[in-house]
Each structure stands twice: as C-alpha cells, then as structure tokens.
Design a protein around this motif. Structure first.
Motif, PDB file in Angstrom:
ATOM      1  N   SER A 118       1.765 -30.168  -0.044  1.00  0.00           N
ATOM      2  CA  SER A 118       0.701 -31.055  -0.519  1.00  0.00           C
ATOM      3  C   SER A 118      -0.167 -31.473   0.662  1.00  0.00           C
ATOM      4  O   SER A 118       0.289 -31.509   1.809  1.00  0.00           O
ATOM      5  CB  SER A 118       1.288 -32.291  -1.208  1.00  0.00           C
ATOM      6  N   LYS A 119      -1.409 -31.787   0.346  1.00  0.00           N
ATOM      7  CA  LYS A 119      -2.330 -32.220   1.403  1.00  0.00           C
ATOM      8  C   LYS A 119      -1.894 -33.558   1.989  1.00  0.00           C
ATOM      9  O   LYS A 119      -2.089 -33.821   3.169  1.00  0.00           O
ATOM     10  CB  LYS A 119      -3.747 -32.329   0.837  1.00  0.00           C
ATOM     11  N   MET A 120      -1.300 -34.408   1.141  1.00  0.00           N
ATOM     12  CA  MET A 120      -0.821 -35.701   1.625  1.00  0.00           C
ATOM     13  C   MET A 120       0.280 -35.502   2.672  1.00  0.00           C
ATOM     14  O   MET A 120       0.291 -36.156   3.721  1.00  0.00           O
ATOM     15  CB  MET A 120      -0.302 -36.514   0.442  1.00  0.00           C
ATOM     16  N   LYS A 121       1.199 -34.586   2.375  1.00  0.00           N
ATOM     17  CA  LYS A 121       2.278 -34.331   3.328  1.00  0.00           C
ATOM     18  C   LYS A 121       1.724 -33.732   4.616  1.00  0.00           C
ATOM     19  O   LYS A 121       2.128 -34.124   5.718  1.00  0.00           O
ATOM     20  CB  LYS A 121       3.298 -33.373   2.685  1.00  0.00           C
ATOM     21  N   TYR A 122       0.772 -32.814   4.480  1.00  0.00           N
ATOM     22  CA  TYR A 122       0.171 -32.196   5.663  1.00  0.00           C
ATOM     23  C   TYR A 122      -0.560 -33.256   6.500  1.00  0.00           C
ATOM     24  O   TYR A 122      -0.427 -33.302   7.729  1.00  0.00           O
ATOM     25  CB  TYR A 122      -0.803 -31.103   5.220  1.00  0.00           C
ATOM     26  N   THR A 123      -1.322 -34.116   5.821  1.00  0.00           N
ATOM     27  CA  THR A 123      -2.084 -35.154   6.531  1.00  0.00           C
ATOM     28  C   THR A 123      -1.150 -36.119   7.256  1.00  0.00           C
ATOM     29  O   THR A 123      -1.366 -36.469   8.424  1.00  0.00           O
ATOM     30  CB  THR A 123      -2.963 -35.929   5.539  1.00  0.00           C
ATOM     31  N   ALA A 124      -0.098 -36.541   6.554  1.00  0.00           N
ATOM     32  CA  ALA A 124       0.803 -37.536   7.139  1.00  0.00           C
ATOM     33  C   ALA A 124       1.591 -36.976   8.316  1.00  0.00           C
ATOM     34  O   ALA A 124       1.713 -37.632   9.362  1.00  0.00           O
ATOM     35  CB  ALA A 124       1.756 -38.045   6.060  1.00  0.00           C
ATOM     36  N   VAL A 125       2.112 -35.753   8.155  1.00  0.00           N
ATOM     37  CA  VAL A 125       3.011 -35.204   9.175  1.00  0.00           C
ATOM     38  C   VAL A 125       2.248 -34.503  10.293  1.00  0.00           C
ATOM     39  O   VAL A 125       2.510 -34.707  11.485  1.00  0.00           O
ATOM     40  CB  VAL A 125       4.022 -34.229   8.521  1.00  0.00           C
ATOM     41  N   ARG A 126       1.258 -33.683   9.925  1.00  0.00           N
ATOM     42  CA  ARG A 126       0.562 -32.878  10.936  1.00  0.00           C
ATOM     43  C   ARG A 126      -0.570 -33.638  11.613  1.00  0.00           C
ATOM     44  O   ARG A 126      -0.816 -33.463  12.800  1.00  0.00           O
ATOM     45  CB  ARG A 126       0.007 -31.613  10.278  1.00  0.00           C
ATOM     46  N   LEU A 127      -1.296 -34.447  10.830  1.00  0.00           N
ATOM     47  CA  LEU A 127      -2.470 -35.110  11.396  1.00  0.00           C
ATOM     48  C   LEU A 127      -2.162 -36.536  11.861  1.00  0.00           C
ATOM     49  O   LEU A 127      -2.611 -36.951  12.930  1.00  0.00           O
ATOM     50  CB  LEU A 127      -3.603 -35.124  10.365  1.00  0.00           C
ATOM     51  N   MET A 128      -1.410 -37.292  11.060  1.00  0.00           N
ATOM     52  CA  MET A 128      -1.100 -38.672  11.457  1.00  0.00           C
ATOM     53  C   MET A 128       0.162 -38.770  12.298  1.00  0.00           C
ATOM     54  O   MET A 128       0.523 -39.849  12.766  1.00  0.00           O
ATOM     55  CB  MET A 128      -0.966 -39.540  10.200  1.00  0.00           C
ATOM     56  N   ARG A 129       0.861 -37.655  12.458  1.00  0.00           N
ATOM     57  CA  ARG A 129       2.031 -37.566  13.325  1.00  0.00           C
ATOM     58  C   ARG A 129       3.159 -38.504  12.900  1.00  0.00           C
ATOM     59  O   ARG A 129       3.863 -39.058  13.741  1.00  0.00           O
ATOM     60  CB  ARG A 129       1.648 -37.862  14.786  1.00  0.00           C
ATOM     61  N   ILE A 130       3.332 -38.690  11.605  1.00  0.00           N
ATOM     62  CA  ILE A 130       4.494 -39.444  11.122  1.00  0.00           C
ATOM     63  C   ILE A 130       5.712 -38.521  11.191  1.00  0.00           C
ATOM     64  O   ILE A 130       5.634 -37.344  10.831  1.00  0.00           O
ATOM     65  CB  ILE A 130       4.274 -39.925   9.673  1.00  0.00           C
ATOM     66  N   ALA A 131       6.827 -39.040  11.673  1.00  0.00           N
ATOM     67  CA  ALA A 131       8.037 -38.216  11.788  1.00  0.00           C
ATOM     68  C   ALA A 131       8.432 -37.673  10.418  1.00  0.00           C
ATOM     69  O   ALA A 131       8.471 -38.438   9.437  1.00  0.00           O
ATOM     70  CB  ALA A 131       9.166 -39.051  12.365  1.00  0.00           C
ATOM     71  N   PRO A 132       8.713 -36.348  10.314  1.00  0.00           N
ATOM     72  CA  PRO A 132       9.025 -35.751   9.004  1.00  0.00           C
ATOM     73  C   PRO A 132      10.161 -36.446   8.258  1.00  0.00           C
ATOM     74  O   PRO A 132      10.073 -36.678   7.052  1.00  0.00           O
ATOM     75  CB  PRO A 132       9.392 -34.306   9.365  1.00  0.00           C
ATOM     76  N   THR A 133      11.230 -36.780   8.987  1.00  0.00           N
ATOM     77  CA  THR A 133      12.372 -37.415   8.320  1.00  0.00           C
ATOM     78  C   THR A 133      11.988 -38.787   7.777  1.00  0.00           C
ATOM     79  O   THR A 133      12.315 -39.144   6.629  1.00  0.00           O
ATOM     80  CB  THR A 133      13.543 -37.550   9.308  1.00  0.00           C
ATOM     81  N   ARG A 134      11.264 -39.545   8.588  1.00  0.00           N
ATOM     82  CA  ARG A 134      10.822 -40.873   8.143  1.00  0.00           C
ATOM     83  C   ARG A 134       9.893 -40.755   6.937  1.00  0.00           C
ATOM     84  O   ARG A 134      10.006 -41.515   5.963  1.00  0.00           O
ATOM     85  CB  ARG A 134      10.101 -41.529   9.318  1.00  0.00           C
ATOM     86  N   TYR A 135       8.990 -39.794   6.983  1.00  0.00           N
ATOM     87  CA  TYR A 135       8.042 -39.609   5.889  1.00  0.00           C
ATOM     88  C   TYR A 135       8.764 -39.212   4.598  1.00  0.00           C
ATOM     89  O   TYR A 135       8.517 -39.776   3.531  1.00  0.00           O
ATOM     90  CB  TYR A 135       7.011 -38.542   6.269  1.00  0.00           C
ATOM     91  N   MET A 136       9.680 -38.232   4.693  1.00  0.00           N
ATOM     92  CA  MET A 136      10.326 -37.740   3.477  1.00  0.00           C
ATOM     93  C   MET A 136      11.233 -38.784   2.849  1.00  0.00           C
ATOM     94  O   MET A 136      11.346 -38.870   1.620  1.00  0.00           O
ATOM     95  CB  MET A 136      11.124 -36.465   3.784  1.00  0.00           C
ATOM     96  N   ARG A 137      11.894 -39.587   3.673  1.00  0.00           N
ATOM     97  CA  ARG A 137      12.742 -40.639   3.095  1.00  0.00           C
ATOM     98  C   ARG A 137      11.884 -41.635   2.306  1.00  0.00           C
ATOM     99  O   ARG A 137      12.260 -42.086   1.222  1.00  0.00           O
ATOM    100  CB  ARG A 137      13.513 -41.350   4.207  1.00  0.00           C
ATOM    101  N   ALA A 138      10.730 -41.966   2.861  1.00  0.00           N
ATOM    102  CA  ALA A 138       9.823 -42.882   2.159  1.00  0.00           C
ATOM    103  C   ALA A 138       9.297 -42.248   0.874  1.00  0.00           C
ATOM    104  O   ALA A 138       9.219 -42.908  -0.175  1.00  0.00           O
ATOM    105  CB  ALA A 138       8.668 -43.264   3.075  1.00  0.00           C
ATOM    106  N   VAL A 139       8.951 -40.960   0.942  1.00  0.00           N
ATOM    107  CA  VAL A 139       8.436 -40.267  -0.246  1.00  0.00           C
ATOM    108  C   VAL A 139       9.485 -40.234  -1.351  1.00  0.00           C
ATOM    109  O   VAL A 139       9.194 -40.531  -2.522  1.00  0.00           O
ATOM    110  CB  VAL A 139       8.004 -38.828   0.124  1.00  0.00           C
ATOM    111  N   LEU A 140      10.714 -39.875  -1.000  1.00  0.00           N
ATOM    112  CA  LEU A 140      11.769 -39.774  -2.017  1.00  0.00           C
ATOM    113  C   LEU A 140      12.082 -41.132  -2.633  1.00  0.00           C
ATOM    114  O   LEU A 140      12.251 -41.250  -3.854  1.00  0.00           O
ATOM    115  CB  LEU A 140      13.032 -39.160  -1.390  1.00  0.00           C
ATOM    116  N   ALA A 141      12.158 -42.170  -1.792  1.00  0.00           N
ATOM    117  CA  ALA A 141      12.435 -43.508  -2.332  1.00  0.00           C
ATOM    118  C   ALA A 141      11.311 -43.951  -3.268  1.00  0.00           C
ATOM    119  O   ALA A 141      11.568 -44.443  -4.379  1.00  0.00           O
ATOM    120  CB  ALA A 141      12.595 -44.492  -1.181  1.00  0.00           C
TER     121      ALA A 141
END
Length: 536
Positions: A118-141
């Motif tokens: 998704s573009k949101m995942k790409y933006t958050a992880v690749r462009l905003m440099r949010i740690a993948p694990t931190r991002y995915m835990r927030a997304v799943l919750a």
C-alpha cells in the motif's frame, strides 16, 4: 503501548492530511462551490485542522458504513430476496453459513495486512522512516480493534432482524476477528518458510473466491447443499479454540515478531502497485510489443485510405493498437462462451430444480453482467493513454470533442452490441434447455434488456470520460465524482433487485433510459466538452 499509540496517531494524521488535501483539490473544481474556495486553502493550517475533525468523523462513519454494506448487501439482502419463504431458523443458519464462507474462508486466504502493498505503508516506512516493526504493530492493533467494533455494531443492527442475539453476535464477531489475527501470523510464517506472498497469487485467490462465493450463495437456489458454515460456527469447542489461538497469535504479533523482512518485501520501489511510473513503463513496453507483433498489418492495404480528419485519426488508432483493442473483446467472448457452457451443464444436471418462473428473479443480474462485460471503461483508458494524452493540450482538439466522440461511440457501440448479442444468445440456449426447446415469453425481454444495456453502457462510459476526464498523466483516477458516477451500474443493479420488476418492465425501462441517454449525449458534449475534456 505508548509508542504504538503514538504511531497510530501519526498514521491518522497522515491519512487526514491526504484526505483534506483531496477534498480541497476536488472542491476547487466544483462548478459553484469551487469559486468560493481560494487556492490558498492548502496553506490554511488552522482551517485544515478544523476540517480534520470532519475528516475523522467521515473516516469513522466510512468504516462503519462499509461493514453495514457488507452485512446488509452481501448477506442479509440475498436472504431477504430469495429465502423469504424459509423458516426463521433456516434463514439464521444461512446467514451464519454465508458469513463463514466469506469472512472466515475467503478473507482468511485473500487478506493479510502484514504482506499487503500500500502507498501508506510505503510512505510511512520508506519516506517517513518509521521502523517497520513499530509501524506494523500499530497497523495490526488499529486494524483489528476497529474491525471488531465496526463488525460488531453492523452485525447487531443487521442480524438482529434474523433473530441472532447480541451475545451470539459478540461471540461470532470476536471469533472471526481473532481468526483473522491468526491468519496474519500464518501468512507471515508461510512467507518466511517459502518466500510465498499468498495474497499476491491472483490465480489462486480468484479460484478460492469463486469456490467460496458459490458455496455461500448456491443454497439460495434451492439446491440441497449443506449449511456447513453454520455447523462449524455453532461448535462451542471450536469457537473456544479459535479465541485462544487468536489471542496467542495476537500476543506473538504485537510482542514477539520483527516485521522488517516482510515489510521490505512489499514496499520495494520496484513494486508496480506502488510505482505508477514503472507500471506505465511496463504497459508501454507491452503495448510496443503488441505493436511489433502487428507490424505486418502496415504492409497490407491501408484501412485508413480515403479517410480524413478525425476519421483518419480514429482508424490509425484502431490499426496501430489492434492487439490492445481486440484482445479485451475476444476475452469477453471467451468469458461469455464459458458462461454458456456452465449454464448448459447446470441445465442438464439440475433440470429437476430449475424452472423459468424461478429464473425471472435473476433477470436483473444481466445489468451487473453487462456492466462488467462491456468495453467502455477499458477503451477510455486506452484512448487517453495512446491517443488523447498529448492532444488534449490543444484547444482545437477539445473544441472538436463532439466529432471524435461520435466516431468512438459508433465503434464502441458495435463491439458492445456483439457482446450483448452473445450474452443474450447463451441465455436463450439456457432457457430453451429448461423449457425442453419450447419458446418462452421471457426470451424477448432478455434480448431487449441485453441490447439496451449495450447501448446504455456504451454511451455511459464514453460520456463520463468526455465530461469528467478523470485520468492524470500517470493514469491514476482520483476524481471522486467519476468514481461515484462510475459505480451507478452496481447501484442500478441493487435497485432492480430491491424493486423486483417483471422482465418486460425492466427491459422497457432500460431501453427508454438508453434512448434518452443516447439523444442527450451529443448536446452535452457539444456544450461542455471543450471545457471539461481536458488534461488534469
């Protein structure tokens, strides 16, 4: 926990910023309201924050409306229409069976947030440099808490009319939510053990979708198919196992899992779903390949000889992109042939269960079938990318919109009429098989309805393209008005099912609409085409 909540808040802020900017962009282009909004609205931070409050409400209502539509349209509506003579217990069991087929089996295989591009995942992880694990835990919750709330409320509202209690609703929705959490973990383990991203296996997902939807809806036809979904979800022991397994999976996903490899795999810059420029390059390459495959055509007699102006341009377009233009047409004929074979087989196998009076309930399905089979939407994309994209920069081309609209409508109408005739023919064979070869009065409205829809959808797609022109140079479609109007075919299908008109009334209504639409299209293009048929 604090870190996860902060990440969820940041994701919401990002979604809101995108949504508010989209609303400003399209409000500026509305005929009357647009003039009241200044271009500086993009920089009005305070006003955007206030608008953000409205956007939050819209997002929440949108999530709830999505669940209400799911339970109402996909589950409750077919039962109300086609199982109204069943007992209350049978209707309740059928509802749970359909819920099991779609939410447990189909969604469990086809949906996994962990491996979703998704573009949101790409933006958050690749462009905003949010740690993948931190991002995915927030997304799943965020995903499964809102899923539980939305589905719980929607099921209480919809299933209450079928006699399903609040306690039963909470148990079913809770079990399905935790099952979906368990599926996230299973998808992730499959990826790590075999590098297979199951949700991207389009062929397999399509097959599972076909089987599960058939299992869900076939009991409505009166065939003796066991309601195994209701039997499974009524087992207390199984529900307890699902709840415990889901909670364990949730703990593992939120506390013990590193998502770096999975997120990196689905947020690659080379992913065509994320990189529209690359996707367009691939399409261009395929287009060029198709052109190369048809170079022999240019050595033969010129089909454009004797033509001038826009007629010459249209003929050149059709000749140069012969493969792109004819392949979708041939695919639709193949699909219609497969439908014909399946209908003929079903007429032979289930001859004792089928009768024409029963089939009259399903005549409105022809609207949905023709909406999907006609070529207008796909042709408009090809026209924009291969012909109109450079020409829309010139005022003379926009001014002459009605001239090329007429040529294209004539060409499109011919293809769609052939598609409509093919579908009407296979339906006629199916009806004649049921009636032992005897003529039945339903055949005439079926032919009239199918051919009228060919005309209606030919004008419909091309008129929307000329009046709204939704495509950008990278072929994205972000115009919500176009999306809304383009979905009217599905809405018309639902209205037809709700009203249950007899075949002749439906056919005559559609025929009249097609005639009115056809006659009014040319004045509309002549009046508004020059201003609206432009490059966004």
């Amino acid at each position: 926990m604090t870190e996860m909540l902060n990440t969820i808040v940041r994701m919401w802020q990002l979604q809101l910023a995108i949504l508010v900017n989209k609303l400003i962009f399209y409000t500026l282009r509305l005929p009357v309201i647009g003039g009241m909004v200044p271009e500086q609205a993009y920089g009005a931070v305070r006003a955007k924050r206030r608008a953000g409050g409205i956007a939050i409400i819209l997002i929440l209502l949108g999530g709830l409306a999505e669940s209400l539509l799911y339970f109402g349209v996909l589950l409750a509506l077919p039962i109300a229409l086609w199982a109204d003579d069943w007992t209350a217990e049978e209707r309740q069991a059928l509802f749970i069976h359909m819920y099991f087929c779609m939410s447990v089996v189909l969604a469990g295989v086809s949906s996994a947030k962990v491996l979703e591009s998704s573009k949101m995942k790409y933006t958050a992880v690749r462009l905003m440099r949010i740690a993948p694990t931190r991002y995915m835990r927030a997304v799943l919750a965020n995903r499964y808490v809102t899923f539980l709330v939305y589905q719980g409320i929607a099921m209480m509202v919809i299933a209450g009319s079928l006699g399903i209690s609040v306690g039963q609703t909470l148990m079913l929705v809770g079990a399905v939510t935790l099952w979906r959490v368990l599926c996230e973990l299973l998808h992730l383990q499959l990826f790590r053990n075999s590098q297979i991203i199951l949700v991207k296996k389009t062929g397999l997902i399509s097959l599972v979708m076909l089987i599960t939807l058939a299992a869900a809806y076939l009991p409505l036809t009166g065939l003796d198919i066991p309601l195994f979904g209701a039997a499974v979800l009524s087992q207390p022991l199984l529900l307890a196992v699902l709840l415990l397994s889901g909670m364990t999976a949730g703990y593992v996903l939120l506390q013990r899992t590193n998502y770096t490899d999975a997120v990196r795999a689905v947020t690659s810059y080379d992913d065509p779903l994320l990189n529209m420029e690359r996707l367009m390059m691939e399409i261009q390459h395929k287009s060029a390949q198709v052109q190369a495959d048809h170079t022999s055509d240019s050595n033969g007699p010129l089909p454009v000889a004797g033509k001038r102006g826009y007629a010459y341009l249209h003929s050149v377009f059709v000749k140069r992109h012969k493969g792109l233009v004819t392949t979708p047409f041939h695919k639709r004929l193949v699909i219609i042939s497969v439908i014909g074979v399946l209908l003929a087989l079903s007429a032979l196998i289930f001859a004792d269960h089928l009768n024409v009076t029963q089939l009259e309930r399903y005549v409105a399905c022809i609207i949905l079938a023709m909406f999907q089979l006609t070529m207008g939407n796909q042709l408009c994309r090809m026209l924009f990318h291969h012909c109109d994209l450079p020409l829309l920069r010139y005022s003379f081309y926009r001014r002459d919109a009605v001239q090329h609209f007429r040529l294209r409508l004539r060409w499109l109408l011919g293809r769609n009429m052939l598609i409509g005739a093919g579908l009407a023919a296979v339906l006629s064979v199916f009806i004649l098989n049921i009636t032992d070869g005897k003529f039945h009065s339903i055949l005439l409205p079926v032919w009239l309805l199918t051919l009228a829809l060919s005309v209606f959808f030919s004008v419909y797609h091309l008129l929307l393209y000329y009046l709204l022109q939704p495509y950008t140079s990278d072929m994205t479609t972000g115009n919500p008005w176009f999306t809304l109007l383009n979905s009217l075919g599905s809405i018309g299908f639902l209205i037809a099912f709700l009203l249950r008109p007899d075949p002749w009334s439906l056919a005559v209504t559609i025929a009249l609409l097609a005639v009115i639409y056809f006659i009014s299209a040319f004045p509309l293009i002549a009046r508004h085409g020059a201003g609206r048929f432009s490059l966004k």
